[in-house]
Design a protein around this motif. Sequence first.
Motif, PDB file in Angstrom:
ATOM      1  N   GLY A   1      -8.442   3.175   1.287  1.00 55.66           N
ATOM      2  CA  GLY A   1      -9.351   3.464   2.382  1.00 55.66           C
ATOM      3  C   GLY A   1      -9.365   2.376   3.437  1.00 55.66           C
ATOM      4  O   GLY A   1     -10.035   2.506   4.462  1.00 55.66           O
ATOM      5  N   GLY A   2      -8.630   1.297   3.181  1.00 53.83           N
ATOM      6  CA  GLY A   2      -8.552   0.210   4.138  1.00 53.83           C
ATOM      7  C   GLY A   2      -9.737  -0.731   4.083  1.00 53.83           C
ATOM      8  O   GLY A   2      -9.912  -1.577   4.965  1.00 53.83           O
ATOM      9  N   TYR A   3     -10.545  -0.636   3.018  1.00 50.32           N
ATOM     10  CA  TYR A   3     -11.722  -1.481   2.911  1.00 50.32           C
ATOM     11  C   TYR A   3     -11.401  -2.862   2.339  1.00 50.32           C
ATOM     12  O   TYR A   3     -12.194  -3.791   2.470  1.00 50.32           O
ATOM     13  CB  TYR A   3     -12.794  -0.812   2.036  1.00 50.32           C
ATOM     14  N   ALA A   4     -10.259  -2.983   1.674  1.00 59.09           N
ATOM     15  CA  ALA A   4      -9.908  -4.255   1.043  1.00 59.09           C
ATOM     16  C   ALA A   4      -8.391  -4.387   0.969  1.00 59.09           C
ATOM     17  O   ALA A   4      -7.674  -3.389   0.885  1.00 59.09           O
ATOM     18  CB  ALA A   4     -10.518  -4.338  -0.365  1.00 59.09           C
ATOM     19  N   THR A   5      -7.913  -5.629   0.991  1.00 58.75           N
ATOM     20  CA  THR A   5      -6.483  -5.896   0.813  1.00 58.75           C
ATOM     21  C   THR A   5      -6.148  -5.766  -0.678  1.00 58.75           C
ATOM     22  O   THR A   5      -7.042  -5.729  -1.525  1.00 58.75           O
ATOM     23  CB  THR A   5      -6.139  -7.311   1.283  1.00 58.75           C
ATOM     24  N   PRO A   6      -4.854  -5.690  -1.025  1.00 55.41           N
ATOM     25  CA  PRO A   6      -4.498  -5.623  -2.456  1.00 55.41           C
ATOM     26  C   PRO A   6      -5.089  -6.772  -3.269  1.00 55.41           C
ATOM     27  O   PRO A   6      -5.554  -6.559  -4.389  1.00 55.41           O
ATOM     28  CB  PRO A   6      -2.963  -5.674  -2.432  1.00 55.41           C
ATOM     29  N   SER A   7      -5.077  -7.980  -2.714  1.00 52.86           N
ATOM     30  CA  SER A   7      -5.614  -9.125  -3.459  1.00 52.86           C
ATOM     31  C   SER A   7      -7.121  -9.016  -3.633  1.00 52.86           C
ATOM     32  O   SER A   7      -7.665  -9.304  -4.716  1.00 52.86           O
ATOM     33  CB  SER A   7      -5.269 -10.432  -2.734  1.00 52.86           C
ATOM     34  N   GLU A   8      -7.808  -8.574  -2.577  1.00 55.81           N
ATOM     35  CA  GLU A   8      -9.258  -8.390  -2.685  1.00 55.81           C
ATOM     36  C   GLU A   8      -9.586  -7.268  -3.674  1.00 55.81           C
ATOM     37  O   GLU A   8     -10.535  -7.377  -4.455  1.00 55.81           O
ATOM     38  CB  GLU A   8      -9.836  -8.067  -1.305  1.00 55.81           C
ATOM     39  N   THR A   9      -8.779  -6.216  -3.644  1.00 56.24           N
ATOM     40  CA  THR A   9      -8.976  -5.107  -4.574  1.00 56.24           C
ATOM     41  C   THR A   9      -8.780  -5.568  -6.010  1.00 56.24           C
ATOM     42  O   THR A   9      -9.541  -5.182  -6.913  1.00 56.24           O
ATOM     43  CB  THR A   9      -7.996  -3.963  -4.257  1.00 56.24           C
ATOM     44  N   ALA A  10      -7.751  -6.385  -6.236  1.00 55.72           N
ATOM     45  CA  ALA A  10      -7.480  -6.896  -7.580  1.00 55.72           C
ATOM     46  C   ALA A  10      -8.642  -7.755  -8.071  1.00 55.72           C
ATOM     47  O   ALA A  10      -9.068  -7.648  -9.227  1.00 55.72           O
ATOM     48  CB  ALA A  10      -6.186  -7.713  -7.577  1.00 55.72           C
ATOM     49  N   GLY A  11      -9.159  -8.617  -7.197  1.00 57.28           N
ATOM     50  CA  GLY A  11     -10.294  -9.447  -7.571  1.00 57.28           C
ATOM     51  C   GLY A  11     -11.523  -8.619  -7.881  1.00 57.28           C
ATOM     52  O   GLY A  11     -12.236  -8.858  -8.867  1.00 57.28           O
ATOM     53  N   LEU A  12     -11.777  -7.605  -7.042  1.00 56.49           N
ATOM     54  CA  LEU A  12     -12.913  -6.707  -7.262  1.00 56.49           C
ATOM     55  C   LEU A  12     -12.761  -5.969  -8.593  1.00 56.49           C
ATOM     56  O   LEU A  12     -13.710  -5.870  -9.378  1.00 56.49           O
ATOM     57  CB  LEU A  12     -13.004  -5.701  -6.111  1.00 56.49           C
ATOM     58  N   GLY A  13     -11.533  -5.494  -8.875  1.00 56.49           N
ATOM     59  CA  GLY A  13     -11.290  -4.783 -10.125  1.00 56.49           C
ATOM     60  C   GLY A  13     -11.500  -5.674 -11.331  1.00 56.49           C
ATOM     61  O   GLY A  13     -12.068  -5.236 -12.348  1.00 56.49           O
ATOM     62  N   GLY A  14     -11.055  -6.924 -11.252  1.00 58.48           N
ATOM     63  CA  GLY A  14     -11.228  -7.857 -12.358  1.00 58.48           C
ATOM     64  C   GLY A  14     -12.692  -8.129 -12.649  1.00 58.48           C
ATOM     65  O   GLY A  14     -13.127  -8.110 -13.815  1.00 58.48           O
TER      66      GLY A  14
ATOM     67  N   GLY B   1     -12.780   3.857  -7.757  1.00 58.07           N
ATOM     68  CA  GLY B   1     -13.348   2.965  -6.747  1.00 58.07           C
ATOM     69  C   GLY B   1     -12.354   1.946  -6.240  1.00 58.07           C
ATOM     70  O   GLY B   1     -12.276   1.674  -5.025  1.00 58.07           O
ATOM     71  N   VAL B   2     -11.574   1.365  -7.146  1.00 54.07           N
ATOM     72  CA  VAL B   2     -10.578   0.377  -6.741  1.00 54.07           C
ATOM     73  C   VAL B   2      -9.522   1.013  -5.850  1.00 54.07           C
ATOM     74  O   VAL B   2      -9.119   0.458  -4.823  1.00 54.07           O
ATOM     75  CB  VAL B   2      -9.933  -0.260  -7.989  1.00 54.07           C
ATOM     76  N   MET B   3      -9.062   2.213  -6.230  1.00 58.18           N
ATOM     77  CA  MET B   3      -8.053   2.903  -5.420  1.00 58.18           C
ATOM     78  C   MET B   3      -8.626   3.283  -4.044  1.00 58.18           C
ATOM     79  O   MET B   3      -7.940   3.179  -3.026  1.00 58.18           O
ATOM     80  CB  MET B   3      -7.559   4.156  -6.146  1.00 58.18           C
ATOM     81  N   ALA B   4      -9.898   3.711  -4.024  1.00 58.47           N
ATOM     82  CA  ALA B   4     -10.523   4.077  -2.750  1.00 58.47           C
ATOM     83  C   ALA B   4     -10.648   2.858  -1.841  1.00 58.47           C
ATOM     84  O   ALA B   4     -10.416   2.947  -0.622  1.00 58.47           O
ATOM     85  CB  ALA B   4     -11.893   4.695  -3.002  1.00 58.47           C
ATOM     86  N   ALA B   5     -10.994   1.709  -2.422  1.00 59.56           N
ATOM     87  CA  ALA B   5     -11.121   0.485  -1.626  1.00 59.56           C
ATOM     88  C   ALA B   5      -9.775   0.072  -1.045  1.00 59.56           C
ATOM     89  O   ALA B   5      -9.686  -0.365   0.110  1.00 59.56           O
ATOM     90  CB  ALA B   5     -11.691  -0.637  -2.492  1.00 59.56           C
ATOM     91  N   LEU B   6      -8.716   0.241  -1.837  1.00 55.66           N
ATOM     92  CA  LEU B   6      -7.385  -0.166  -1.382  1.00 55.66           C
ATOM     93  C   LEU B   6      -6.857   0.775  -0.308  1.00 55.66           C
ATOM     94  O   LEU B   6      -6.462   0.341   0.779  1.00 55.66           O
ATOM     95  CB  LEU B   6      -6.420  -0.209  -2.571  1.00 55.66           C
TER      96      LEU B   6
ATOM     97  N   GLY C   1       0.820  -1.208   0.000  1.00 56.94           N
ATOM     98  CA  GLY C   1       0.000   0.000   0.000  1.00 56.94           C
ATOM     99  C   GLY C   1       0.856   1.260   0.000  1.00 56.94           C
ATOM    100  O   GLY C   1       0.592   2.210  -0.741  1.00 56.94           O
ATOM    101  N   ARG C   2       1.890   1.287   0.843  1.00 56.07           N
ATOM    102  CA  ARG C   2       2.788   2.440   0.886  1.00 56.07           C
ATOM    103  C   ARG C   2       3.511   2.617  -0.453  1.00 56.07           C
ATOM    104  O   ARG C   2       3.690   3.740  -0.933  1.00 56.07           O
ATOM    105  CB  ARG C   2       3.819   2.282   2.002  1.00 56.07           C
ATOM    106  N   LEU C   3       3.925   1.508  -1.049  1.00 58.60           N
ATOM    107  CA  LEU C   3       4.659   1.577  -2.311  1.00 58.60           C
ATOM    108  C   LEU C   3       3.754   2.098  -3.430  1.00 58.60           C
ATOM    109  O   LEU C   3       4.181   2.924  -4.249  1.00 58.60           O
ATOM    110  CB  LEU C   3       5.213   0.199  -2.660  1.00 58.60           C
ATOM    111  N   PHE C   4       2.507   1.616  -3.466  1.00 59.80           N
ATOM    112  CA  PHE C   4       1.560   2.121  -4.462  1.00 59.80           C
ATOM    113  C   PHE C   4       1.360   3.632  -4.303  1.00 59.80           C
ATOM    114  O   PHE C   4       1.375   4.386  -5.283  1.00 59.80           O
ATOM    115  CB  PHE C   4       0.222   1.407  -4.322  1.00 59.80           C
ATOM    116  N   LEU C   5       1.164   4.067  -3.061  1.00 63.54           N
ATOM    117  CA  LEU C   5       0.966   5.492  -2.812  1.00 63.54           C
ATOM    118  C   LEU C   5       2.209   6.294  -3.204  1.00 63.54           C
ATOM    119  O   LEU C   5       2.098   7.398  -3.754  1.00 63.54           O
ATOM    120  CB  LEU C   5       0.637   5.733  -1.339  1.00 63.54           C
ATOM    121  N   ALA C   6       3.386   5.743  -2.924  1.00 65.18           N
ATOM    122  CA  ALA C   6       4.629   6.446  -3.231  1.00 65.18           C
ATOM    123  C   ALA C   6       4.825   6.646  -4.727  1.00 65.18           C
ATOM    124  O   ALA C   6       5.530   7.565  -5.150  1.00 65.18           O
ATOM    125  CB  ALA C   6       5.823   5.685  -2.651  1.00 65.18           C
ATOM    126  N   GLY C   7       4.198   5.815  -5.549  1.00 65.64           N
ATOM    127  CA  GLY C   7       4.364   5.933  -6.992  1.00 65.64           C
ATOM    128  C   GLY C   7       3.455   6.959  -7.642  1.00 65.64           C
ATOM    129  O   GLY C   7       3.662   7.323  -8.804  1.00 65.64           O
TER     130      GLY C   7
END
Length: 449
Positions: free
Chosen positions: A252-265, A245-250, A173-179
């Motif tokens: 915002g602490g509503y979903a883990t990266p894997s859950e976010t990826a699945g939701l996005g797919g 929405g995917v970025m907000a879920a990730l 999460g920190r790395l994604f935000l840093a990019g």
Amino acid sequence: MSTTVIGSLYGIGTLLLMFSGMPIAFALGGIAVAFMFFFMPAAALDTVTQNVYEEMASITLLSIPLFILKGAAIGKSRAGADLYSAIHAWMHRIPGGLGIANVFACAMFAAMAGSSPATCSAIGSAGIPEMRARGYSPGFAAGLIAAGGTLGILLPPSITMILFAVAAEQSLGRLFLAGIFPGLLLVALFSTYAAAKYTSEVRAARDIFEGGGVKSAYLDVSTLTLADKTRMLPKVLPFVTLLIGVMAALYGGYATPSETAGLGGILALTLIAVIYGMWRPRDLSPILASTIKESTMLMFIIGMSLLYSYVMSYLHISQSTAQWIVGMQLSKWVLLLAILVMVVVLGFFLPPVSIILMTAPIVLPPLKAAGFDLIWFGVVMTIVMEMGLIHPPVGLNLFVIKNVAPDISLRELIWGVMPFVGLMLLAVLLLCLFPAIATWLPDVVMGGK
């Protein structure tokens, strides 16, 4: 046999297999198994599959095929072309607006797909012909798309950053935000260059025409009405909403990266079914086939790379090399420069995935000892690897562009991307002078370490 000799043989053997043309996964796995046979206990060979499985048993890695599925769903539909058309419609009156629209389209598509080649292919297939029809020189048009495509490994969700987070044992999460801010910095630099280059080419075209030469398409001005612009939004806004929405879920602490990826797919598949009517088996087959093919290839490389790193660690190659680097007592910035030059050289021959997994055990300990923030370094290293995607001799995006626009010569393409390599170097320099460009947002959102 000393660790130095074993390490030298390991490195030389790896390079020989790489240059032989053997697939990267087989080269890494082959050299690892060979050294297990000769330099490790006989029982080690019985644990190859176990070691690979244990190394890959990371919940973070699960997000990779899911993000690939999301990217394939968007890339195999007309979403990329529609996104590009909408941005172009709203920016065409800006000087260089068509080129800037391509940069923005690449950035947004990269943020949805997470893949540089997919971004180049999807946006380039629509953007390059359009730019050339409007007078853009071949090298300029191709360079914009090739460089814009590199944003796919910097802007989240980035598969390359996922691998760095695993290898460096850092928060994804920190790395994604840093990019995010460095990615926006590159978008700004690319767009500024696009506007300046456009102005220069238009001026030259006008001088030629006024001197009795051929009239360039640059001098043909077209306009779009507000109705034309508005008509393009309905197909694009749902995908932009998906990204937000995917970025907000990730974050915002509503979903883990894997859950976010699945939701996005799932949402991406739903959107292409609703908007483009792609729900039949014949429509979904290319998407699923592409996802399976790319995921299998990537996961195989990851598995073999992790086995390769395990053998390095068992034989104390990585530890000894790291200690040797620390023992040289280089200043922290000279150390960073030496490591980044090594990454640039490796980028001549290897993709970012292999560079990260091969070098992380060696370079991260000395960097951490020197006081560098590994999240910050992950962003800097990613930008340097972006350069490897567009500089010769192997730049992957160059070959993607050649496939999209085969009539553009390799010479024109290389000269077209070189200014963008310079802009990436400028971005790295700015990150070194102002590290907060990368570290401020993750510290604010997720708190300081």
